[in-house]
Design a protein around this motif. Sequence first.
Motif, PDB file in Angstrom:
ATOM      1  N   MET A 270       0.938  -1.130  -0.047  1.00 26.37           N
ATOM      2  CA  MET A 270       0.008   0.057  -0.123  1.00 26.37           C
ATOM      3  C   MET A 270       0.899   1.357   0.084  1.00 26.37           C
ATOM      4  O   MET A 270       1.781   1.225   0.874  1.00 26.37           O
ATOM      5  N   LYS A 271       0.600   2.161  -0.870  1.00 30.39           N
ATOM      6  CA  LYS A 271       1.299   3.306  -0.911  1.00 30.39           C
ATOM      7  C   LYS A 271       0.592   4.507  -0.032  1.00 30.39           C
ATOM      8  O   LYS A 271      -0.736   4.681  -0.405  1.00 30.39           O
ATOM      9  N   ILE A 272       1.376   5.127   0.935  1.00 24.70           N
ATOM     10  CA  ILE A 272       0.523   6.169   1.685  1.00 24.70           C
ATOM     11  C   ILE A 272       1.565   7.280   1.918  1.00 24.70           C
ATOM     12  O   ILE A 272       2.761   7.436   2.079  1.00 24.70           O
ATOM     13  N   VAL A 273       0.792   8.426   1.566  1.00 25.54           N
ATOM     14  CA  VAL A 273       1.477   9.624   1.508  1.00 25.54           C
ATOM     15  C   VAL A 273       1.258  10.382   3.001  1.00 25.54           C
ATOM     16  O   VAL A 273       0.050  10.476   3.188  1.00 25.54           O
ATOM     17  N   VAL A 274       2.231  10.760   3.494  1.00 25.78           N
ATOM     18  CA  VAL A 274       2.055  11.339   4.758  1.00 25.78           C
ATOM     19  C   VAL A 274       2.461  12.791   4.647  1.00 25.78           C
ATOM     20  O   VAL A 274       3.469  13.275   4.644  1.00 25.78           O
ATOM     21  N   ILE A 275       1.329  13.640   4.850  1.00 27.92           N
ATOM     22  CA  ILE A 275       1.655  15.172   4.981  1.00 27.92           C
ATOM     23  C   ILE A 275       1.875  15.359   6.415  1.00 27.92           C
ATOM     24  O   ILE A 275       1.552  15.013   7.476  1.00 27.92           O
ATOM     25  N   GLY A 276       3.037  16.385   6.457  1.00 28.18           N
ATOM     26  CA  GLY A 276       3.812  16.422   7.582  1.00 28.18           C
ATOM     27  C   GLY A 276       4.930  15.252   8.176  1.00 28.18           C
ATOM     28  O   GLY A 276       4.961  15.039   9.329  1.00 28.18           O
ATOM     29  N   GLY A 277       5.198  14.267   7.022  1.00 30.82           N
ATOM     30  CA  GLY A 277       5.917  13.476   7.522  1.00 30.82           C
ATOM     31  C   GLY A 277       7.114  13.589   8.190  1.00 30.82           C
ATOM     32  O   GLY A 277       7.999  12.702   8.401  1.00 30.82           O
ATOM     33  N   SER A 278       7.836  14.720   8.222  1.00 30.67           N
ATOM     34  CA  SER A 278       8.892  15.170   8.888  1.00 30.67           C
ATOM     35  C   SER A 278       8.788  15.436  10.208  1.00 30.67           C
ATOM     36  O   SER A 278       9.997  15.839  10.723  1.00 30.67           O
ATOM     37  N   GLY A 279       7.643  15.565  10.931  1.00 28.35           N
ATOM     38  CA  GLY A 279       7.604  15.860  12.163  1.00 28.35           C
ATOM     39  C   GLY A 279       7.416  14.971  13.069  1.00 28.35           C
ATOM     40  O   GLY A 279       7.889  13.809  12.650  1.00 28.35           O
ATOM     41  N   LEU A 280       7.219  15.000  14.474  1.00 29.28           N
ATOM     42  CA  LEU A 280       7.316  14.323  15.536  1.00 29.28           C
ATOM     43  C   LEU A 280       6.432  12.867  15.331  1.00 29.28           C
ATOM     44  O   LEU A 280       6.995  11.691  15.238  1.00 29.28           O
ATOM     45  N   ILE A 281       5.346  13.192  14.921  1.00 31.22           N
ATOM     46  CA  ILE A 281       4.449  11.936  14.643  1.00 31.22           C
ATOM     47  C   ILE A 281       4.527  11.334  13.406  1.00 31.22           C
ATOM     48  O   ILE A 281       4.747  10.281  13.049  1.00 31.22           O
ATOM     49  N   GLY A 282       4.808  11.974  12.216  1.00 30.02           N
ATOM     50  CA  GLY A 282       4.922  11.671  10.789  1.00 30.02           C
ATOM     51  C   GLY A 282       6.098  10.684  10.456  1.00 30.02           C
ATOM     52  O   GLY A 282       6.028   9.870   9.909  1.00 30.02           O
ATOM     53  N   THR A 283       7.285  11.188  11.465  1.00 35.99           N
ATOM     54  CA  THR A 283       8.538  10.138  11.193  1.00 35.99           C
ATOM     55  C   THR A 283       8.154   8.824  11.984  1.00 35.99           C
ATOM     56  O   THR A 283       8.602   7.935  11.510  1.00 35.99           O
ATOM     57  N   LYS A 284       7.589   8.830  12.828  1.00 33.08           N
ATOM     58  CA  LYS A 284       7.495   7.557  13.731  1.00 33.08           C
ATOM     59  C   LYS A 284       6.332   6.841  13.020  1.00 33.08           C
ATOM     60  O   LYS A 284       6.330   5.512  12.948  1.00 33.08           O
ATOM     61  N   VAL A 285       5.163   7.430  12.277  1.00 35.82           N
ATOM     62  CA  VAL A 285       4.195   6.637  11.413  1.00 35.82           C
ATOM     63  C   VAL A 285       4.907   6.099  10.381  1.00 35.82           C
ATOM     64  O   VAL A 285       4.686   4.760  10.039  1.00 35.82           O
ATOM     65  N   ILE A 286       5.780   7.024   9.673  1.00 37.61           N
ATOM     66  CA  ILE A 286       6.635   6.537   8.345  1.00 37.61           C
ATOM     67  C   ILE A 286       7.416   5.233   8.902  1.00 37.61           C
ATOM     68  O   ILE A 286       7.351   4.280   7.989  1.00 37.61           O
ATOM     69  N   ALA A 287       8.134   5.181   9.913  1.00 36.50           N
ATOM     70  CA  ALA A 287       9.051   4.318  10.394  1.00 36.50           C
ATOM     71  C   ALA A 287       7.940   2.812  10.633  1.00 36.50           C
ATOM     72  O   ALA A 287       8.266   1.763  10.496  1.00 36.50           O
ATOM     73  N   ASN A 288       6.855   3.140  11.101  1.00 37.70           N
ATOM     74  CA  ASN A 288       5.945   1.853  11.650  1.00 37.70           C
ATOM     75  C   ASN A 288       5.214   1.451  10.413  1.00 37.70           C
ATOM     76  O   ASN A 288       5.474   0.122  10.166  1.00 37.70           O
ATOM     77  N   LEU A 289       4.920   2.233   9.456  1.00 35.90           N
ATOM     78  CA  LEU A 289       4.326   1.794   8.235  1.00 35.90           C
ATOM     79  C   LEU A 289       5.398   0.994   7.388  1.00 35.90           C
ATOM     80  O   LEU A 289       5.256  -0.146   6.694  1.00 35.90           O
ATOM     81  N   THR A 290       6.647   1.442   7.338  1.00 35.34           N
ATOM     82  CA  THR A 290       7.580   0.900   6.498  1.00 35.34           C
ATOM     83  C   THR A 290       8.317  -0.463   6.898  1.00 35.34           C
ATOM     84  O   THR A 290       8.258  -1.393   6.165  1.00 35.34           O
ATOM     85  N   SER A 291       8.025  -0.600   8.451  1.00 32.69           N
ATOM     86  CA  SER A 291       8.514  -1.843   8.972  1.00 32.69           C
ATOM     87  C   SER A 291       7.428  -3.111   8.619  1.00 32.69           C
ATOM     88  O   SER A 291       7.837  -4.082   8.647  1.00 32.69           O
ATOM     89  N   HIS A 292       6.319  -2.462   8.260  1.00 35.09           N
ATOM     90  CA  HIS A 292       5.215  -3.523   7.731  1.00 35.09           C
ATOM     91  C   HIS A 292       4.884  -3.606   6.366  1.00 35.09           C
ATOM     92  O   HIS A 292       3.952  -4.290   6.119  1.00 35.09           O
ATOM     93  N   GLY A 293       6.086  -3.278   5.698  1.00 30.80           N
ATOM     94  CA  GLY A 293       5.916  -3.570   4.340  1.00 30.80           C
ATOM     95  C   GLY A 293       5.206  -2.450   3.366  1.00 30.80           C
ATOM     96  O   GLY A 293       5.164  -2.689   2.079  1.00 30.80           O
ATOM     97  N   HIS A 294       4.750  -1.451   3.828  1.00 35.87           N
ATOM     98  CA  HIS A 294       4.232  -0.408   3.220  1.00 35.87           C
ATOM     99  C   HIS A 294       5.372   0.573   2.623  1.00 35.87           C
ATOM    100  O   HIS A 294       6.102   1.022   3.064  1.00 35.87           O
ATOM    101  N   GLU A 295       4.643   1.334   1.557  1.00 31.69           N
ATOM    102  CA  GLU A 295       5.384   2.386   0.968  1.00 31.69           C
ATOM    103  C   GLU A 295       4.867   3.792   1.501  1.00 31.69           C
ATOM    104  O   GLU A 295       3.833   4.127   1.140  1.00 31.69           O
ATOM    105  N   ALA A 296       5.690   4.290   2.362  1.00 27.32           N
ATOM    106  CA  ALA A 296       5.381   5.282   3.154  1.00 27.32           C
ATOM    107  C   ALA A 296       6.032   6.616   2.646  1.00 27.32           C
ATOM    108  O   ALA A 296       7.198   6.490   2.915  1.00 27.32           O
ATOM    109  N   VAL A 297       5.549   7.647   2.275  1.00 24.48           N
ATOM    110  CA  VAL A 297       6.327   8.720   1.691  1.00 24.48           C
ATOM    111  C   VAL A 297       6.108  10.082   2.381  1.00 24.48           C
ATOM    112  O   VAL A 297       4.657  10.373   2.653  1.00 24.48           O
ATOM    113  N   ALA A 298       7.001  10.627   2.742  1.00 24.74           N
ATOM    114  CA  ALA A 298       6.813  11.824   3.437  1.00 24.74           C
ATOM    115  C   ALA A 298       6.727  13.021   2.511  1.00 24.74           C
ATOM    116  O   ALA A 298       7.429  13.294   1.612  1.00 24.74           O
ATOM    117  N   ALA A 299       5.690  13.950   2.648  1.00 23.13           N
ATOM    118  CA  ALA A 299       5.292  15.049   1.943  1.00 23.13           C
ATOM    119  C   ALA A 299       5.335  16.351   3.031  1.00 23.13           C
ATOM    120  O   ALA A 299       4.580  16.407   3.779  1.00 23.13           O
TER     121      ALA A 299
END
Length: 246
Positions: free
Chosen positions: A1-30
Amino acid sequence: MKIVVIGGSGLIGTKVIANLTSHGHEAVAASPQSGVNTLTGEGLKEALVGADVVLDVSNSPSFADDDVMNFFTTSTENQLTAEQETGVRHHVALSIVGADRLPDSGYLRAKVAQEKLIRDSGVPFTIVRSTQFFEFGKAIADSATQDGVVRLSDGAVQPIASDDVARMVAKATVGAPLNGIFEIGGPEKFGMAEFARKALARVNDPREVVSDPAAPYFGTLIHEELVPGPDGHLAETRYEDWSAKN
């Protein structure tokens, strides 16, 4: 699944991206750092091409009433328009427990306006309302400091660790759209003044914290509005356990 994370460089965004990526998703910071500006729309549509989900965990750089309203409404409108044009199937946004119960706060009014835009857009959605983060305890004290004294009410809060927020938001993001609200919070209820005392003691900050029933929290008086309802989902991390590790 491709997920675009708006605010992906912030406190929650970076943690969510790490979580999603560890579960095999394509998480992209925007974010503006990656060439995506949700206020002007620059780079937004291009970033959403091929995305299944958009997760918005962005925040306004200014908490002034007009600024924060403009940020959340403009950014959200631009996201939703781009999502409709690119076929995004799920919009997830991080909001705040009690936002709709505290209309005297300009910040919370802006979050309510954001939520309404999402509900009315026609894009399938999930709104995750969270309580205050453990990490924000000192900032809350700072905002309530006058002449070196912190004045806060004993209105209830049920703060949560940002790691738990990220985990629960990630789960909502990869799940089916709720077309409704999902509330999350921590396992313990504190008075706001008590929470500030704990946060300051943790960093050896000597400021006095005074309990004052008339003290506002970001422009509004609070009682029990900032705690999850009976259907809220509670994390397990207790404040003292989090504090000992951070």
